[in-house]
Design a protein around this motif. Structure first.
Motif, mmCIF file in Angstrom:
data_model
loop_
_atom_site.group_PDB
_atom_site.id
_atom_site.type_symbol
_atom_site.label_atom_id
_atom_site.label_comp_id
_atom_site.label_asym_id
_atom_site.label_seq_id
_atom_site.Cartn_x
_atom_site.Cartn_y
_atom_site.Cartn_z
ATOM 1 N N ALA A 1 2.921 -6.892 -18.394
ATOM 2 C CA ALA A 1 2.497 -8.064 -19.154
ATOM 3 C C ALA A 1 0.990 -7.987 -19.370
ATOM 4 O O ALA A 1 0.262 -7.488 -18.525
ATOM 5 N N VAL A 2 0.556 -8.515 -20.476
ATOM 6 C CA VAL A 2 -0.872 -8.499 -20.802
ATOM 7 C C VAL A 2 -1.346 -9.924 -21.032
ATOM 8 O O VAL A 2 -0.704 -10.703 -21.733
ATOM 9 N N LEU A 3 -2.458 -10.253 -20.389
ATOM 10 C CA LEU A 3 -3.054 -11.578 -20.561
ATOM 11 C C LEU A 3 -3.961 -11.575 -21.780
ATOM 12 O O LEU A 3 -4.385 -10.525 -22.251
ATOM 13 N N ALA A 4 -4.290 -12.768 -22.281
ATOM 14 C CA ALA A 4 -5.261 -12.870 -23.365
ATOM 15 C C ALA A 4 -6.557 -12.215 -22.922
ATOM 16 O O ALA A 4 -6.963 -12.358 -21.770
ATOM 17 N N GLY A 5 -7.183 -11.483 -23.805
ATOM 18 C CA GLY A 5 -8.394 -10.776 -23.449
ATOM 19 C C GLY A 5 -8.126 -9.320 -23.103
ATOM 20 O O GLY A 5 -9.043 -8.566 -22.876
ATOM 21 N N GLY A 6 -6.849 -8.945 -23.042
ATOM 22 C CA GLY A 6 -6.503 -7.549 -22.893
ATOM 23 C C GLY A 6 -6.370 -7.050 -21.472
ATOM 24 O O GLY A 6 -6.031 -5.901 -21.261
ATOM 25 N N SER A 7 -6.661 -7.899 -20.476
ATOM 26 C CA SER A 7 -6.540 -7.401 -19.098
ATOM 27 C C SER A 7 -5.080 -7.441 -18.658
ATOM 28 O O SER A 7 -4.320 -8.307 -19.073
ATOM 29 N N GLU A 8 -4.713 -6.484 -17.823
ATOM 30 C CA GLU A 8 -3.327 -6.404 -17.364
ATOM 31 C C GLU A 8 -3.071 -7.378 -16.227
ATOM 32 O O GLU A 8 -3.957 -7.670 -15.444
ATOM 33 N N THR A 9 -1.848 -7.859 -16.145
ATOM 34 C CA THR A 9 -1.448 -8.717 -15.050
ATOM 35 C C THR A 9 -1.246 -7.868 -13.804
ATOM 36 O O THR A 9 -0.612 -6.826 -13.864
ATOM 37 N N LEU A 10 -1.809 -8.334 -12.693
ATOM 38 C CA LEU A 10 -1.635 -7.619 -11.434
ATOM 39 C C LEU A 10 -0.246 -7.861 -10.870
ATOM 40 O O LEU A 10 0.285 -8.954 -10.970
ATOM 41 N N GLU A 11 0.310 -6.832 -10.262
ATOM 42 C CA GLU A 11 1.567 -6.976 -9.539
ATOM 43 C C GLU A 11 1.265 -7.031 -8.055
ATOM 44 O O GLU A 11 0.257 -6.494 -7.599
ATOM 45 N N PHE A 12 2.146 -7.665 -7.314
ATOM 46 C CA PHE A 12 2.045 -7.727 -5.859
ATOM 47 C C PHE A 12 2.396 -6.351 -5.322
ATOM 48 O O PHE A 12 3.523 -5.895 -5.455
ATOM 49 N N THR A 13 1.400 -5.621 -4.783
ATOM 50 C CA THR A 13 1.642 -4.259 -4.320
ATOM 51 C C THR A 13 1.027 -4.042 -2.944
ATOM 52 O O THR A 13 0.104 -4.756 -2.544
ATOM 53 N N LEU A 14 1.531 -3.021 -2.257
ATOM 54 C CA LEU A 14 1.049 -2.662 -0.927
ATOM 55 C C LEU A 14 1.259 -1.166 -0.722
ATOM 56 O O LEU A 14 2.357 -0.655 -0.974
ATOM 57 N N SER A 15 0.215 -0.440 -0.284
ATOM 58 C CA SER A 15 0.333 0.997 -0.031
ATOM 59 C C SER A 15 -0.769 1.433 0.926
ATOM 60 O O SER A 15 -1.711 0.690 1.179
ATOM 61 N N ASN A 16 -0.632 2.662 1.467
ATOM 62 C CA ASN A 16 -1.726 3.220 2.267
ATOM 63 C C ASN A 16 -1.825 4.719 2.057
ATOM 64 O O ASN A 16 -0.877 5.371 1.647
ATOM 65 N N PHE A 17 -3.023 5.249 2.337
ATOM 66 C CA PHE A 17 -3.281 6.674 2.221
ATOM 67 C C PHE A 17 -4.424 7.029 3.162
ATOM 68 O O PHE A 17 -5.395 6.277 3.224
ATOM 69 N N PRO A 18 -4.423 8.110 3.892
ATOM 70 C CA PRO A 18 -3.284 9.034 4.010
ATOM 71 C C PRO A 18 -2.199 8.481 4.927
ATOM 72 O O PRO A 18 -2.442 7.573 5.715
ATOM 73 N N ASN A 19 -1.022 9.038 4.805
ATOM 74 C CA ASN A 19 0.114 8.671 5.651
ATOM 75 C C ASN A 19 0.997 9.900 5.777
ATOM 76 O O ASN A 19 1.575 10.307 4.782
ATOM 77 N N PRO A 20 1.102 10.540 6.920
ATOM 78 C CA PRO A 20 0.588 10.120 8.231
ATOM 79 C C PRO A 20 -0.939 10.195 8.309
ATOM 80 O O PRO A 20 -1.575 10.865 7.505
ATOM 81 N N PHE A 21 -1.511 9.493 9.307
ATOM 82 C CA PHE A 21 -2.955 9.506 9.470
ATOM 83 C C PHE A 21 -3.310 9.736 10.930
ATOM 84 O O PHE A 21 -2.491 9.585 11.813
ATOM 85 N N ASN A 22 -4.594 10.131 11.143
ATOM 86 C CA ASN A 22 -5.078 10.397 12.487
ATOM 87 C C ASN A 22 -6.186 9.412 12.833
ATOM 88 O O ASN A 22 -5.983 8.503 13.597
ATOM 89 N N SER A 23 -7.360 9.572 12.251
ATOM 90 C CA SER A 23 -8.497 8.731 12.624
ATOM 91 C C SER A 23 -8.573 7.441 11.817
ATOM 92 O O SER A 23 -9.218 6.488 12.232
ATOM 93 N N GLY A 24 -7.912 7.414 10.682
ATOM 94 C CA GLY A 24 -7.958 6.195 9.871
ATOM 95 C C GLY A 24 -7.142 6.315 8.610
ATOM 96 O O GLY A 24 -6.837 7.406 8.146
ATOM 97 N N THR A 25 -6.782 5.152 8.079
ATOM 98 C CA THR A 25 -6.044 5.084 6.825
ATOM 99 C C THR A 25 -6.595 3.918 6.019
ATOM 100 O O THR A 25 -7.193 2.991 6.577
ATOM 101 N N VAL A 26 -6.428 3.978 4.707
ATOM 102 C CA VAL A 26 -6.855 2.885 3.832
ATOM 103 C C VAL A 26 -5.607 2.184 3.321
ATOM 104 O O VAL A 26 -4.741 2.808 2.701
ATOM 105 N N ILE A 27 -5.510 0.896 3.621
ATOM 106 C CA ILE A 27 -4.389 0.088 3.140
ATOM 107 C C ILE A 27 -4.876 -0.684 1.920
ATOM 108 O O ILE A 27 -5.892 -1.375 1.979
#
Length: 101
Positions: free
Chosen positions: A1-27
């Motif tokens: 979906a696109v809002l007025a002004g051309g920006s895209e509608t955000l979806e509810f999302t969740l992810s992380n990288f790297p996975n598997p991880f050792n010292s840290g991961t970014v969610i």
């Protein structure tokens, strides 16, 4: 979906990288609606081991660095964990991550 002004509608999302991880991961997560959110990490027994985000966040995309430590600052053991993003409007996503020490 696109809002007025051309920006895209955000979806509810969740992810992380790297996975598997050792010292840290970014969610990463995205919120289509502002409101109270909780981002928590759970062990396989379903016990909460870390609260990474708690409180009101505006619509947008976020990145959280997590170093594999619990709320007391102790390094968690290698294994499978789950992270869950929950909003006050009832949205919920759960993902699996693998910590390798």
């Amino acid at each position: 979906a696109v809002l007025a002004g051309g920006s895209e509608t955000l979806e509810f999302t969740l992810s992380n990288f790297p996975n598997p991880f050792n010292s840290g991961t970014v969610i990463r997560f995205a919120l289509p609606v502002s409101g109270a959110v909780e981002l928590s990490v759970y062990n396989l027994a379903g016990q909460q081991v870390a609260m990474l985000v708690e409180g009101v966040r505006q619509t947008g995309s976020y990145s959280i660095n997590w170093d594999g430590r619990d709320d007391s600052g102790r390094a968690l053991a290698s294994g499978i964990y789950f992270y869950q993003l929950r909003t006050e409007v009832g949205q919920k996503e759960v993902r699996k991550l693998l910590l390798l020490r």
